[in-house]
Motif scaffolding. Structure first.
Motif, PDB file in Angstrom:
ATOM      1  N   LEU A   1       0.858  -1.201   0.000  1.00  0.00           N
ATOM      2  CA  LEU A   1       0.000   0.000   0.000  1.00  0.00           C
ATOM      3  C   LEU A   1       0.891   1.247   0.000  1.00  0.00           C
ATOM      4  O   LEU A   1       1.806   1.377   0.804  1.00  0.00           O
ATOM      5  CB  LEU A   1      -0.915  -0.005   1.216  1.00  0.00           C
ATOM      6  N   LEU A   2       0.585   2.092  -0.906  1.00  0.00           N
ATOM      7  CA  LEU A   2       1.453   3.252  -1.168  1.00  0.00           C
ATOM      8  C   LEU A   2       1.248   4.348  -0.130  1.00  0.00           C
ATOM      9  O   LEU A   2       0.133   4.638   0.281  1.00  0.00           O
ATOM     10  CB  LEU A   2       1.114   3.792  -2.566  1.00  0.00           C
ATOM     11  N   ARG A   3       2.379   4.947   0.270  1.00  0.00           N
ATOM     12  CA  ARG A   3       2.314   6.094   1.166  1.00  0.00           C
ATOM     13  C   ARG A   3       3.129   7.226   0.565  1.00  0.00           C
ATOM     14  O   ARG A   3       4.164   6.995  -0.055  1.00  0.00           O
ATOM     15  CB  ARG A   3       2.880   5.753   2.560  1.00  0.00           C
TER      16      ARG A   3
ATOM     17  N   ARG B   1      -6.274   3.063 -15.082  1.00  0.00           N
ATOM     18  CA  ARG B   1      -5.518   3.935 -15.995  1.00  0.00           C
ATOM     19  C   ARG B   1      -4.255   3.265 -16.514  1.00  0.00           C
ATOM     20  O   ARG B   1      -3.827   3.497 -17.639  1.00  0.00           O
ATOM     21  CB  ARG B   1      -5.185   5.212 -15.226  1.00  0.00           C
ATOM     22  N   GLN B   2      -3.651   2.389 -15.675  1.00  0.00           N
ATOM     23  CA  GLN B   2      -2.424   1.703 -16.094  1.00  0.00           C
ATOM     24  C   GLN B   2      -2.694   0.725 -17.237  1.00  0.00           C
ATOM     25  O   GLN B   2      -1.838   0.483 -18.063  1.00  0.00           O
ATOM     26  CB  GLN B   2      -1.791   0.965 -14.894  1.00  0.00           C
ATOM     27  N   PHE B   3      -3.937   0.244 -17.274  1.00  0.00           N
ATOM     28  CA  PHE B   3      -4.306  -0.685 -18.347  1.00  0.00           C
ATOM     29  C   PHE B   3      -4.478   0.050 -19.672  1.00  0.00           C
ATOM     30  O   PHE B   3      -4.333  -0.523 -20.722  1.00  0.00           O
ATOM     31  CB  PHE B   3      -5.614  -1.417 -17.980  1.00  0.00           C
TER      32      PHE B   3
ATOM     33  N   GLN C   1      -7.255 -10.156   6.150  1.00  0.00           N
ATOM     34  CA  GLN C   1      -6.330  -9.012   6.146  1.00  0.00           C
ATOM     35  C   GLN C   1      -7.015  -7.929   6.964  1.00  0.00           C
ATOM     36  O   GLN C   1      -8.215  -7.708   6.825  1.00  0.00           O
ATOM     37  CB  GLN C   1      -6.129  -8.529   4.703  1.00  0.00           C
ATOM     38  N   GLY C   2      -6.275  -7.298   7.835  1.00  0.00           N
ATOM     39  CA  GLY C   2      -6.925  -6.251   8.626  1.00  0.00           C
ATOM     40  C   GLY C   2      -6.108  -5.876   9.833  1.00  0.00           C
ATOM     41  O   GLY C   2      -5.044  -6.444  10.091  1.00  0.00           O
ATOM     42  N   TYR C   3      -6.618  -4.888  10.540  1.00  0.00           N
ATOM     43  CA  TYR C   3      -5.878  -4.356  11.675  1.00  0.00           C
ATOM     44  C   TYR C   3      -5.676  -5.403  12.774  1.00  0.00           C
ATOM     45  O   TYR C   3      -4.771  -5.288  13.591  1.00  0.00           O
ATOM     46  CB  TYR C   3      -6.618  -3.151  12.264  1.00  0.00           C
ATOM     47  N   LEU C   4      -6.514  -6.454  12.732  1.00  0.00           N
ATOM     48  CA  LEU C   4      -6.360  -7.516  13.731  1.00  0.00           C
ATOM     49  C   LEU C   4      -4.961  -8.106  13.648  1.00  0.00           C
ATOM     50  O   LEU C   4      -4.359  -8.477  14.658  1.00  0.00           O
ATOM     51  CB  LEU C   4      -7.418  -8.608  13.487  1.00  0.00           C
TER      52      LEU C   4
ATOM     53  N   ARG D   1      -1.549  -3.157  10.887  1.00  0.00           N
ATOM     54  CA  ARG D   1      -1.844  -2.067   9.957  1.00  0.00           C
ATOM     55  C   ARG D   1      -0.796  -2.090   8.849  1.00  0.00           C
ATOM     56  O   ARG D   1       0.228  -2.724   9.000  1.00  0.00           O
ATOM     57  CB  ARG D   1      -1.775  -0.730  10.696  1.00  0.00           C
ATOM     58  N   PRO D   2      -1.028  -1.407   7.762  1.00  0.00           N
ATOM     59  CA  PRO D   2       0.041  -1.306   6.763  1.00  0.00           C
ATOM     60  C   PRO D   2       1.281  -0.699   7.425  1.00  0.00           C
ATOM     61  O   PRO D   2       1.156   0.252   8.205  1.00  0.00           O
ATOM     62  CB  PRO D   2      -0.546  -0.359   5.719  1.00  0.00           C
ATOM     63  N   MET D   3       2.481  -1.258   7.152  1.00  0.00           N
ATOM     64  CA  MET D   3       3.696  -0.815   7.862  1.00  0.00           C
ATOM     65  C   MET D   3       4.893  -0.836   6.923  1.00  0.00           C
ATOM     66  O   MET D   3       4.861  -1.512   5.881  1.00  0.00           O
ATOM     67  CB  MET D   3       3.942  -1.712   9.070  1.00  0.00           C
TER      68      MET D   3
HETATM   69  N1  LIG Z   1     -10.550   0.638   8.564  1.00  0.00           N
HETATM   70  C1  LIG Z   1      -9.722  -0.356   8.235  1.00  0.00           C
HETATM   71  N2  LIG Z   1      -8.998  -0.203   7.119  1.00  0.00           N
HETATM   72  C2  LIG Z   1      -8.174  -1.235   6.813  1.00  0.00           C
HETATM   73  C3  LIG Z   1      -8.089  -2.366   7.551  1.00  0.00           C
HETATM   74  N3  LIG Z   1      -7.220  -3.175   6.957  1.00  0.00           N
HETATM   75  C4  LIG Z   1      -6.777  -2.522   5.848  1.00  0.00           C
HETATM   76  N4  LIG Z   1      -7.351  -1.322   5.768  1.00  0.00           N
HETATM   77  C5  LIG Z   1      -7.200  -0.282   4.719  1.00  0.00           C
HETATM   78  O1  LIG Z   1      -7.946  -0.724   3.640  1.00  0.00           O
HETATM   79  C6  LIG Z   1      -7.313  -0.342   2.418  1.00  0.00           C
HETATM   80  C7  LIG Z   1      -7.137  -1.555   1.630  1.00  0.00           C
HETATM   81  O2  LIG Z   1      -6.668  -1.239   0.432  1.00  0.00           O
HETATM   82  P1  LIG Z   1      -7.474  -1.242  -0.916  1.00  0.00           P
HETATM   83  O3  LIG Z   1      -8.847  -1.724  -0.708  1.00  0.00           O
HETATM   84  O4  LIG Z   1      -6.673  -1.907  -1.965  1.00  0.00           O
HETATM   85  O5  LIG Z   1      -7.587   0.292  -1.221  1.00  0.00           O
HETATM   86  C8  LIG Z   1      -6.411   1.007  -1.499  1.00  0.00           C
HETATM   87  C9  LIG Z   1      -6.074   1.010  -2.938  1.00  0.00           C
HETATM   88  O6  LIG Z   1      -7.233   0.954  -3.711  1.00  0.00           O
HETATM   89  C10 LIG Z   1      -5.379   2.295  -3.089  1.00  0.00           C
HETATM   90  N5  LIG Z   1      -3.923   2.079  -3.156  1.00  0.00           N
HETATM   91  C11 LIG Z   1      -3.055   1.961  -2.134  1.00  0.00           C
HETATM   92  N6  LIG Z   1      -1.831   1.762  -2.646  1.00  0.00           N
HETATM   93  C12 LIG Z   1      -1.930   1.732  -3.986  1.00  0.00           C
HETATM   94  C13 LIG Z   1      -1.008   1.540  -5.086  1.00  0.00           C
HETATM   95  O7  LIG Z   1       0.211   1.303  -4.900  1.00  0.00           O
HETATM   96  N7  LIG Z   1      -1.519   1.562  -6.326  1.00  0.00           N
HETATM   97  C14 LIG Z   1      -2.841   1.767  -6.549  1.00  0.00           C
HETATM   98  N8  LIG Z   1      -3.266   1.821  -7.799  1.00  0.00           N
HETATM   99  N9  LIG Z   1      -3.732   1.934  -5.586  1.00  0.00           N
HETATM  100  C15 LIG Z   1      -3.263   1.918  -4.321  1.00  0.00           C
HETATM  101  O8  LIG Z   1      -5.639   3.093  -1.991  1.00  0.00           O
HETATM  102  C16 LIG Z   1      -6.643   2.460  -1.210  1.00  0.00           C
HETATM  103  C17 LIG Z   1      -6.490   2.853   0.207  1.00  0.00           C
HETATM  104  O9  LIG Z   1      -5.349   2.431   0.755  1.00  0.00           O
HETATM  105  P2  LIG Z   1      -5.077   2.570   2.286  1.00  0.00           P
HETATM  106  O10 LIG Z   1      -5.371   3.939   2.732  1.00  0.00           O
HETATM  107  O11 LIG Z   1      -3.706   2.101   2.491  1.00  0.00           O
HETATM  108  O12 LIG Z   1      -6.125   1.653   2.914  1.00  0.00           O
HETATM  109  C18 LIG Z   1      -5.979   0.289   2.853  1.00  0.00           C
HETATM  110  C19 LIG Z   1      -5.812  -0.215   4.242  1.00  0.00           C
HETATM  111  O13 LIG Z   1      -5.016   0.584   5.058  1.00  0.00           O
HETATM  112  C20 LIG Z   1      -8.885  -2.501   8.728  1.00  0.00           C
HETATM  113  O14 LIG Z   1      -8.858  -3.480   9.456  1.00  0.00           O
HETATM  114  N10 LIG Z   1      -9.708  -1.484   9.031  1.00  0.00           N
END
Ligand SMILES: Nc1nc2c(ncn2[C@@H]2O[C@@H]3COP(=O)(O)O[C@H]4[C@@H](O)[C@H](n5cnc6c(=O)[nH]c(N)nc65)O[C@@H]4COP(=O)(O)O[C@H]3[C@H]2O)c(=O)[nH]1
Length: 840
Positions: free
Chosen positions: A620-622, A681-683, A816-819, A822-824
């Motif tokens: 997950l991108l930050r 968009r990448q597609f 997958q989840g905070y249990l 968290r993303p780290m």
């Molecule tokens: N409330 C809650 N949230 C949880 C839990 N477990 C995971 N999450 C959050 O849920 C999102 C899961 O990612 P996603 O559905 O692919 O949804 C992602 C994805 O669609 C997009 N994204 C993130 N990184 C990339 C990337 O490298 N490329 C692309 N194209 N999209 C990205 O951004 C979205 C949001 O990412 P994040 O903010 O990191 O948010 C992540 C994550 O932090 C939980 O237990 N509770």
């Protein structure tokens, strides 16, 4: 007044006495003297009788200058009794006799024996009246006696002054006045007559008309004088001046009788200037005719009643008629002009204003083709300064009009759909806003674009795309009122302007109607295509009173509609604008984020529910922004997608994730799949497969170490191309996961056609899975269907053990989840245990 006998400054006129009267008076005065001195009585009475009945006053003045005798008329005219008058002196009754005048009179009498003067006499009551006084001096029996005959000349004076007034008036006129006697001799001429002919009055008097008129004979004049009635006659002739110059005159003659004598009075007016003007006019008329008859422009002249007085040959030819038919007719009668009523109204306007005007006249010619004539209506003034007629000069501008229309069409209308273009829309918007502001009305602006236009264009070809746009234009137009404007701004972008709306609800209803209209299948060629659209709505004046703002706001509302899943309409709100500005700022900063190394991948563990083993992660991108701190992907992924930056960023993510996958996999290590998010968009770049291959090669990552996460909407949007790419990934050995399953269309039918390995149940279902029956049932159903299709199921957003237990019970493989975490960052992730069974 005669200057021979009395100084002029005295103001008293002196008149020569008549010789006869002098003798008679002398005799009578002598008799009076004789009577006084004892003549026989009858004679005395007779003479007194004569004197008392005379019309003139008679005064006998003795040598002592006192009246020794006055007759009845003298007493009567002065209002004295005889006794009162006798013994008075002339100075007593004449206010004008000065000592000097008295001396002069006496000198005249002494020198010539008589004198006649005009003076005044004063009555007893003090009033005065003009008189002519004739005095005669004679010696009688050694005594000098003066007898004065006095005549009241009040009437004569009045007559004289009237005559002088008349003469003055006659001399004031600029016309020559000639009075002729029965022999047609001039007995009176005024100064104008003398001036115009160059003769003196004396020279003219006694002449006859043939002396000054070369066109008339004496006989004719006499005939006229004796035959004519009293009615005045007017005719033109010529006069010859003393110097021989001949000039035209207009003569007005009247014959009258006075004291049984015939007179002719003629007034002569010099009409040289008028003739010159008439000649000039005639020359101009000839000139006009030559020009008009040969002009290629049509020329017609109209009278006040709109009837034609003249048409030139070009006019007759143009309307395929003849002058005989056209003259006397009105534009509304013949030929049949489309705007003939306007034509007549314009003629009236020129008659009323005296100003020229121009307008375009349209009519259908014999072949039914529309002819356009540019008509200039010019007033023609008469002698009285009023508009006498209107000249209509027409030029055929049919071709010009057609090209003008074409240019206008090109400049303001979209060639494909014939809808107004952006420029015209902008114009109308400004105009409508001005009117709405004046009338205090509401207006709406909508922006609309098709959700799948690109797909149709790319897969079915441009002709189909064009057809889709044309049909869209027609459907949108049929949704709105006649005074609304539907415009095509470009591509698949449309704008709708809605004046005079009652409320925002109207706009909502109309937008829903438009969505429905576009949702109906389009038949393009032999295929039926389903398309949807998104609509952004803004409201005047609630959102803004500026046209540019309204367009911008409608656009951001459109964007919002698109972001929230398409096939929707969305109203503009202030937040939308703020976020749009924020987006713009983020976009420019995001461009520099890669080079500044502000991007980083975090990893979130994926755990096998069966045994709690850590079997993978999601990258997950930050964005670690210098000022803003860590920016969430929700805030910038959308921006990166819209700006196209996602392609570059996505490539960086692939590199980084593959590099880490290499680190976490390999000899002796259990398989750890790193899931990588791909955006739609990448597609679209078409290079994704090659890029991925290159990354795998460059990093040495095995395809089975990674999984690609895509969203369901991608499968709907870009069907054929996406399918090909997914197949290519599959052939490389890369697994594919559908992210956020259940939030989009959830149309399971398409899943079977795509090479998919994993379904990720969206966290919104997992959140309530233990508390909400509906969510629980839905999750169970998804798991069942997925297993039927042989997909693996991943539950997102697992936060509690209860949720994990539920999922495990119902066959969900991975959580997958905070249990679990968290993303780290990578380093932190590497400290995680390989199994979560003991930790949780
Ligand atoms: N409330 C809650 N949230 C949880 C839990 N477990 C995971 N999450 C959050 O849920 C999102 C899961 O990612 P996603 O559905 O692919 O949804 C992602 C994805 O669609 C997009 N994204 C993130 N990184 C990339 C990337 O490298 N490329 C692309 N194209 N999209 C990205 O951004 C979205 C949001 O990412 P994040 O903010 O990191 O948010 C992540 C994550 O932090 C939980 O237990 N509770």
């Amino acid at each position: 007044m005669s200057s021979e006998c009395y100084p002029e400054e005295s103001g008293i006129a002196a008149v020569k006495p008549a010789a006869e009267k002098q003798g008679e008076v002398a005799e009578m005065s002598a008799e009076v003297g004789a009577i006084r001195r004892g003549s026989p009585m009858h004679e005395l009475h007779l003479k007194e009788f004569i004197l008392d009945n005379a019309r003139e006053a008679v005064y006998l003045i003795g040598s002592d200058r006192r009246f020794v005798y006055v007759n009845d008329e003298a007493c009567h005219s002065l209002g004295y009794a005889r006794e009162e008058l006798l013994g008075k002196t002339p100075e007593d009754i004449d206010p004008d006799i000065t000592p000097e005048l008295g001396r002069w009179i006496r000198a005249q009498l002494a020198e010539r024996g008589s004198v006649t003067i005009e003076t005044r006499h004063r009555r007893h009551d003090g009033s005065t009246f003009p008189v002519e006084m004739q005095g005669t001096l004679f010696e009688y029996q050694g005594q000098m006696v003066n007898v004065a005959f006095v005549r009241d000349i009040t009437g004569r004076r009045r007559q004289k002054s009237q005559l002088e007034l008349l003469e003055h008036a006659v001399n004031l006129t600029s016309d020559g006045v000639f009075l002729m006697d029965e022999n047609v001799r001039f007995v009176y001429v005024n100064e104008a007559a003398c001036r115009s002919l160059g003769f003196s009055r004396e020279e003219l008097l006694g002449k006859t008309p043939p002396d000054i008129d070369p066109d008339i004979t004496l006989e004719a004049c006499l005939d006229m004088l004796h035959a004519a009635t009293a009615e005045p006659g007017r005719f033109e002739s010529r006069h010859r001046a003393k110097d021989g110059r001949i000039f035209p005159v207009e003569l007005t003659a009247v014959i009258f009788e006075q004291d049984s004598r015939r007179f002719a009075l003629t007034m002569a007016r010099d009409i040289t200037e008028r003739k010159r003007m008439e000649d000039k006019l005639a020359a101009r008329e000839r000139e006009f005719r030559t020009l008009a008859e040969n002009s290629p422009d049509t020329i017609a002249r109209y009278g006040r009643d709109h009837r034609r007085l003249y048409v030139n040959p070009a006019y007759a030819a143009q309307v395929d008629s003849s002058a005989d038919v056209l003259l006397g007719k009105m534009p509304t009668e013949c030929p049949v002009y489309a705007n003939a009523a306007e034509y007549e109204a314009r003629i009236d306007e020129v008659f009323a204003s005296g100003n020229e005007t121009e307008f375009e006249l349209k009519w259908a010619n014999r072949d039914g083709q529309e002819v356009c004539i540019l008509l200039r209506l010019t007033p023609e003034f008469g002698k009285d300064g009023e508009v006498a007629s209107v000249l209509a000069v027409g030029r055929d501008i049919t071709e010009l009009s057609a090209s003008r229309l074409k240019i206008h069409q090109m400049a303001f209308y979209d060639a494909l759909t014939s809808l107004p273009n952006r420029a015209l829309f902008g114009d109308r918007l400004r105009q409508i806003l001005a009117e709405a502001s004046w009338h205090g009305q509401l207006a709406g602006v909508m922006m609309l674009d098709l959700d799948r236009f690109k797909t149709v264009n790319d897969t079915m070809g441009h002709p189909a795309g064009d057809e889709l746009l044309r049909e869209t234009a027609s459907r949108l137009s049929s949704c709105v009122r006649s005074y609304d404007t539907v415009a095509r701004l470009g591509g698949d972008e449309f704008a709708i302007l809605l004046p005079e709306i009652r409320s925002g609800d109207d706009l909502g209803r109309l937008a829903a109607k438009m969505l429905d209209a576009i949702n109906r299948p389009f038949v393009l060629g032999d295929k039926e295509v389903f398309v949807s659209c998104s609509i952004g709505i803004t409201l005047y004046p609630a959102d803004s009173t500026e046209s540019d703002d309204l367009l911008k706001f409608a656009d951001s509302a459109l964007y919002s509609a698109k972001r929230s899943g398409r096939n929707k309409f969305c109203f503009y709100s202030r937040q939308l604008t703020e976020s749009a500005n924020e987006r713009l700022m983020l976009e420019s900063e995001l461009r520099r984020a890669i080079e500044r190394k502000e991007l980083e991948l975090y990893y979130q563990p994926k755990v096998r529910l069966e045994d709690g083993a850590l079997i993978g992660s999601e990258a997950l991108l930050r964005w670690k922004h210098r000022q803003r701190g860590v920016v969430s992907p929700d805030k910038f992924i959308g921006i990166a997608e819209d700006s196209g930056l996602i392609v570059e960023i996505g490539e960086w993510v692939l590199h980084e994730a593959c590099r880490v996958a290499c680190a976490w996999n390999g000899a002796g290590k259990p398989l750890h799949k790193v899931a990588i998010n791909l955006s739609a968009r990448q597609f679209q770049t078409g290079d994704l497969v090659r890029t991925l291959r290159g990354v795998l090669e460059a990093t040495g990552c095995y395809p089975e170490w990674i999984e690609l996460e895509i969203t369901e909407s991608l499968l709907l949007d870009e069907e054929s191309e996406v399918l090909e790419m997914l197949k290519a990934f599959r052939s490389l050995g890369i697994s594919i996961a559908i992210d956020d399953f259940g939030t989009g269309y959830s149309a399971l039918s398409y899943l079977a056609r795509f090479p998919i390995d994993t379904l990720k149940i969206d966290q919104s279902f997992i959140r309530n899975v233990t508390t909400d029956r509906y969510s629980a049932e839905l999750v169970k159903a998804i798991v069942t269907i997925a297993h039927c299709l042989e997909y693996q199921v991943v539950a997102e957003g697992v936060e509690t053990e209860e949720q994990a237990a539920f999922l495990k019970t119902h066959g969900c493989e991975i959580a997958q989840g905070y249990l679990y975490g968290r993303p780290m960052p990578q380093q932190e992730f590497e400290c995680l245990p390989l199994s979560f069974n003991e930790t949780i």
